[in-house]
Design a protein around this motif. Structure first.
Motif, PDB file in Angstrom:
ATOM      1  N   ARG A  31       0.367   1.599  13.773  1.00  0.00           N
ATOM      2  CA  ARG A  31       0.031   1.119  15.118  1.00  0.00           C
ATOM      3  C   ARG A  31      -1.298   0.358  15.118  1.00  0.00           C
ATOM      4  O   ARG A  31      -2.184   0.604  15.946  1.00  0.00           O
ATOM      5  N   GLY A  32      -1.474  -0.490  14.114  1.00  0.00           N
ATOM      6  CA  GLY A  32      -2.641  -1.365  14.062  1.00  0.00           C
ATOM      7  C   GLY A  32      -3.923  -0.713  13.557  1.00  0.00           C
ATOM      8  O   GLY A  32      -4.931  -1.391  13.395  1.00  0.00           O
ATOM      9  N   GLN A  33      -3.903   0.599  13.282  1.00  0.00           N
ATOM     10  CA  GLN A  33      -5.118   1.292  12.807  1.00  0.00           C
ATOM     11  C   GLN A  33      -4.991   1.593  11.314  1.00  0.00           C
ATOM     12  O   GLN A  33      -3.922   1.949  10.835  1.00  0.00           O
ATOM     13  N   GLN A  34      -6.133   1.507  10.625  1.00  0.00           N
ATOM     14  CA  GLN A  34      -6.123   1.729   9.180  1.00  0.00           C
ATOM     15  C   GLN A  34      -5.784   3.171   8.812  1.00  0.00           C
ATOM     16  O   GLN A  34      -6.337   4.107   9.386  1.00  0.00           O
ATOM     17  N   ASP A  35      -4.911   3.318   7.806  1.00  0.00           N
ATOM     18  CA  ASP A  35      -4.629   4.639   7.228  1.00  0.00           C
ATOM     19  C   ASP A  35      -5.524   4.826   6.017  1.00  0.00           C
ATOM     20  O   ASP A  35      -5.624   3.929   5.171  1.00  0.00           O
ATOM     21  N   TRP A  36      -6.164   5.990   5.909  1.00  0.00           N
ATOM     22  CA  TRP A  36      -7.046   6.244   4.779  1.00  0.00           C
ATOM     23  C   TRP A  36      -6.302   6.993   3.683  1.00  0.00           C
ATOM     24  O   TRP A  36      -6.435   8.204   3.508  1.00  0.00           O
ATOM     25  N   ARG A  37      -5.488   6.224   2.974  1.00  0.00           N
ATOM     26  CA  ARG A  37      -4.780   6.792   1.821  1.00  0.00           C
ATOM     27  C   ARG A  37      -4.485   5.659   0.850  1.00  0.00           C
ATOM     28  O   ARG A  37      -4.246   4.518   1.256  1.00  0.00           O
ATOM     29  N   GLU A  38      -4.542   5.958  -0.435  1.00  0.00           N
ATOM     30  CA  GLU A  38      -4.081   4.985  -1.419  1.00  0.00           C
ATOM     31  C   GLU A  38      -2.704   5.435  -1.860  1.00  0.00           C
ATOM     32  O   GLU A  38      -2.381   6.631  -1.836  1.00  0.00           O
ATOM     33  N   GLU A  82      -0.893  -4.379  -7.737  1.00  0.00           N
ATOM     34  CA  GLU A  82      -1.150  -4.362  -6.292  1.00  0.00           C
ATOM     35  C   GLU A  82       0.077  -4.898  -5.536  1.00  0.00           C
ATOM     36  O   GLU A  82       0.721  -5.865  -5.971  1.00  0.00           O
ATOM     37  N   MET A  83       0.370  -4.299  -4.383  1.00  0.00           N
ATOM     38  CA  MET A  83       1.605  -4.647  -3.673  1.00  0.00           C
ATOM     39  C   MET A  83       1.689  -6.117  -3.284  1.00  0.00           C
ATOM     40  O   MET A  83       2.781  -6.686  -3.214  1.00  0.00           O
ATOM     41  N   VAL A  84       0.543  -6.740  -3.046  1.00  0.00           N
ATOM     42  CA  VAL A  84       0.565  -8.140  -2.603  1.00  0.00           C
ATOM     43  C   VAL A  84       1.231  -9.059  -3.638  1.00  0.00           C
ATOM     44  O   VAL A  84       1.698 -10.149  -3.319  1.00  0.00           O
ATOM     45  N   ARG A  85       1.359  -8.559  -4.879  1.00  0.00           N
ATOM     46  CA  ARG A  85       2.038  -9.351  -5.914  1.00  0.00           C
ATOM     47  C   ARG A  85       3.554  -9.244  -5.826  1.00  0.00           C
ATOM     48  O   ARG A  85       4.259  -9.936  -6.570  1.00  0.00           O
ATOM     49  N   SER A  86       4.064  -8.339  -5.011  1.00  0.00           N
ATOM     50  CA  SER A  86       5.505  -8.068  -4.996  1.00  0.00           C
ATOM     51  C   SER A  86       6.163  -8.539  -3.702  1.00  0.00           C
ATOM     52  O   SER A  86       5.854  -8.031  -2.627  1.00  0.00           O
ATOM     53  N   PRO A  87       7.123  -9.479  -3.794  1.00  0.00           N
ATOM     54  CA  PRO A  87       7.854  -9.862  -2.580  1.00  0.00           C
ATOM     55  C   PRO A  87       8.761  -8.733  -2.092  1.00  0.00           C
ATOM     56  O   PRO A  87       9.357  -8.832  -1.020  1.00  0.00           O
ATOM     57  N   HIS A  88       8.872  -7.658  -2.873  1.00  0.00           N
ATOM     58  CA  HIS A  88       9.786  -6.559  -2.522  1.00  0.00           C
ATOM     59  C   HIS A  88       9.033  -5.346  -1.967  1.00  0.00           C
ATOM     60  O   HIS A  88       9.599  -4.260  -1.871  1.00  0.00           O
ATOM     61  N   PHE A  89       7.750  -5.538  -1.625  1.00  0.00           N
ATOM     62  CA  PHE A  89       6.920  -4.454  -1.080  1.00  0.00           C
ATOM     63  C   PHE A  89       6.849  -3.252  -2.023  1.00  0.00           C
ATOM     64  O   PHE A  89       6.930  -2.104  -1.600  1.00  0.00           O
ATOM     65  N   ARG A  90       6.698  -3.529  -3.308  1.00  0.00           N
ATOM     66  CA  ARG A  90       6.521  -2.454  -4.282  1.00  0.00           C
ATOM     67  C   ARG A  90       5.101  -2.555  -4.827  1.00  0.00           C
ATOM     68  O   ARG A  90       4.567  -3.659  -4.976  1.00  0.00           O
ATOM     69  N   GLY A  91       4.533  -1.428  -5.178  1.00  0.00           N
ATOM     70  CA  GLY A  91       3.253  -1.454  -5.866  1.00  0.00           C
ATOM     71  C   GLY A  91       2.171  -0.671  -5.138  1.00  0.00           C
ATOM     72  O   GLY A  91       2.431   0.099  -4.208  1.00  0.00           O
ATOM     73  N   TYR A  92       0.951  -0.916  -5.582  1.00  0.00           N
ATOM     74  CA  TYR A  92      -0.206  -0.108  -5.211  1.00  0.00           C
ATOM     75  C   TYR A  92      -0.956  -0.715  -4.017  1.00  0.00           C
ATOM     76  O   TYR A  92      -1.143  -1.930  -3.953  1.00  0.00           O
ATOM     77  N   ASN A  93      -1.396   0.148  -3.124  1.00  0.00           N
ATOM     78  CA  ASN A  93      -2.290  -0.257  -2.032  1.00  0.00           C
ATOM     79  C   ASN A  93      -3.524   0.615  -2.011  1.00  0.00           C
ATOM     80  O   ASN A  93      -3.417   1.848  -2.068  1.00  0.00           O
ATOM     81  N   ARG A  94      -4.676  -0.043  -1.901  1.00  0.00           N
ATOM     82  CA  ARG A  94      -5.926   0.706  -1.742  1.00  0.00           C
ATOM     83  C   ARG A  94      -5.978   1.378  -0.371  1.00  0.00           C
ATOM     84  O   ARG A  94      -5.296   0.945   0.561  1.00  0.00           O
ATOM     85  N   ALA A  95      -6.810   2.403  -0.224  1.00  0.00           N
ATOM     86  CA  ALA A  95      -6.989   3.069   1.074  1.00  0.00           C
ATOM     87  C   ALA A  95      -7.520   2.061   2.088  1.00  0.00           C
ATOM     88  O   ALA A  95      -8.331   1.200   1.754  1.00  0.00           O
ATOM     89  N   GLY A  96      -7.031   2.173   3.319  1.00  0.00           N
ATOM     90  CA  GLY A  96      -7.521   1.301   4.382  1.00  0.00           C
ATOM     91  C   GLY A  96      -6.702   0.028   4.543  1.00  0.00           C
ATOM     92  O   GLY A  96      -6.908  -0.725   5.487  1.00  0.00           O
ATOM     93  N   LEU A  97      -5.746  -0.202   3.640  1.00  0.00           N
ATOM     94  CA  LEU A  97      -4.957  -1.451   3.709  1.00  0.00           C
ATOM     95  C   LEU A  97      -3.710  -1.325   4.575  1.00  0.00           C
ATOM     96  O   LEU A  97      -3.232  -2.292   5.137  1.00  0.00           O
ATOM     97  N   GLU A  98      -3.144  -0.122   4.638  1.00  0.00           N
ATOM     98  CA  GLU A  98      -1.913   0.029   5.421  1.00  0.00           C
ATOM     99  C   GLU A  98      -2.279   0.361   6.855  1.00  0.00           C
ATOM    100  O   GLU A  98      -3.272   1.039   7.114  1.00  0.00           O
ATOM    101  N   LEU A  99      -1.452  -0.131   7.779  1.00  0.00           N
ATOM    102  CA  LEU A  99      -1.739   0.082   9.197  1.00  0.00           C
ATOM    103  C   LEU A  99      -0.638   0.932   9.826  1.00  0.00           C
ATOM    104  O   LEU A  99       0.535   0.763   9.527  1.00  0.00           O
TER     105      LEU A  99
END
Ligand SMILES: O=C(O)CCC(=O)C(=O)O
Ligand SMILES: [Fe+2]
Length: 349
Positions: free
Chosen positions: A97-104, A78-95
């Motif tokens: 303009r402040g709105q959730q993106d529905w993609r993993e 999971e990306m939260v483990r990486s200080p370099h912004f690498r790794g996996y994100n579940r759908a709904g985690l990325e924003l």
């Protein structure tokens, strides 16, 4: 002027990259068309780009296998483990303009050791580091890194072509990609509307870097906003990449190249959509060159007057970090608590 097109009709221009290496007539026609299409739409389909279809098929197959892994295998990186912004994100985690993106998605960038950080090292140096790879799928790394190298080559060829089309030497943008550019790449899965809570696969945005090389599997969803505000569908076309210009290329060409707004609509219930987006960006410590324009080209300027002293040209790394901090608040909180004021300050502050 703009006629209604069937929703799925490809309506972007297709260019053939092999024309750039052909005889003078084909090459000149290619360069004229490239500039025209980047000025008008900022988006195009690229064919005969030289990336092996076998590799492309392997990338899409590997990407589907990755997303089909048990959630625990994906969360292991999971990306939260990486200080370099690498790794996996579940759908709904990325924003966006402040709105959730529905993609993993799985994000990688240039594979490197972490930058040695001392007390005076700027925070953006922490973006450099290793990618995260799933133990459950050792074959993912070689396939994605081989593909990343290939689309980097395509992006750099396009920057050379754009430089020549603007009457500059082919290496006019070399400062940003030598010895190595930023190579952010995402494999992406958009779940259908039965999973997505809104139809926002990814919200309307402009890409930040220079050139995006996008591979789509078979499900449509990508849309590009035209000058008049209408949306043009850019469905998958086999054998092509969708190429679009990012904001730094728009600025570096004095607004001649358009960094167009685009989005992805979540697929219908029960469907899914796969894509692989590669963002060729500047090396973080470069000073971005601004192309001088000839008098004829100046007449086509969009009225953007670029100030080469603008911090965006000198602080590429700082801007890259800000954009990552905004998109991934969980990573920001876990690894960048010391520099969160970078993004909390009001715009322009
Ligand atoms: O998935 C796509 O087709 C486009 C994705 C995109 O625009 C992005 O990630 O910036
Ligand atoms: Fe994008």
């Amino acid at each position: 002027m703009s006629e209604a097109l069937p929703a799925d009709a490809p309506s972007l221009t297709t260019l053939d990259l092999s024309d750039f290496h052909a005889g003078p007539q084909r090459r000149d026609a290619f360069l004229t068309d490239l500039l025209e299409v980047l000025y008008q739409q900022g988006f195009l389909y690229l064919t005969r780009h030289g990336v092996d279809q076998v590799l492309i098929d392997q990338v899409l197959a590997a990407s589907k296998r990755f997303f089909a892994l048990p959630l625990d295998d994906k969360l292991q990186i999971e990306m939260v483990r990486s200080p370099h912004f690498r790794g996996y994100n579940r759908a709904g985690l990325e924003l966006t303009r402040g709105q959730q993106d529905w993609r993993e998605q799985l994000d990688i960038n240039t594979e490197a050791a972490p930058y040695p950080v001392g007390p005076d090292t700027p925070a953006w140096r922490r973006l450099q580091g290793p990618n995260l790879w799933p133990d459950a799928m050792p074959e993912l790394r070689p396939v994605l890194l081989a593909y990343q190298a290939e689309v980097t080559r395509v992006g750099i060829e396009l920057l050379k072509a754009i430089a020549v089309a603007l009457g500059q030497p082919e290496n006019a943008f070399a400062e940003i990609y030598e010895p190595g550019p930023s190579q952010l790449m995402k494999i992406i899965r958009y779940p259908g509307r039965d999973v997505a809570e809104t139809d926002q696969g990814v919200g309307a945005h402009r890409d930040g870097g220079f050139v995006t090389v996008l591979l789509q599997d078979t499900t449509p969803g990508l849309r590009v906003q035209a000058d008049d505000g209408s949306w043009i569908a850019a469905p998958p076309v086999p054998g092509t990449f969708v190429i679009n210009a990012g904001e730094l290329l728009e600025l570096a060409t004095n607004g001649l190249v358009r960094a167009a707004i685009h989005d992805v609509v979540a697929p219908p219930a029960g469907n899914e959509r796969f894509s692989v987006a590669f963002f060729l960006g500047s090396r973080p410590d470069a000073v971005v060159p601004v192309m001088p324009l000839s008098d004829d080209l100046k007449q086509a300027e969009r009225g953007l007057s670029v100030d080469p002293l603008n911090p965006i040209f000198r602080e590429v790394g700082q801007n890259q970090l800000k954009s990552r901090l905004r998109s991934h608040p969980d990573v920001a909180a876990a690894h960048y608590a010391d520099v969160l004021d970078l993004i909390e300050r009001p715009a322009g502050g």
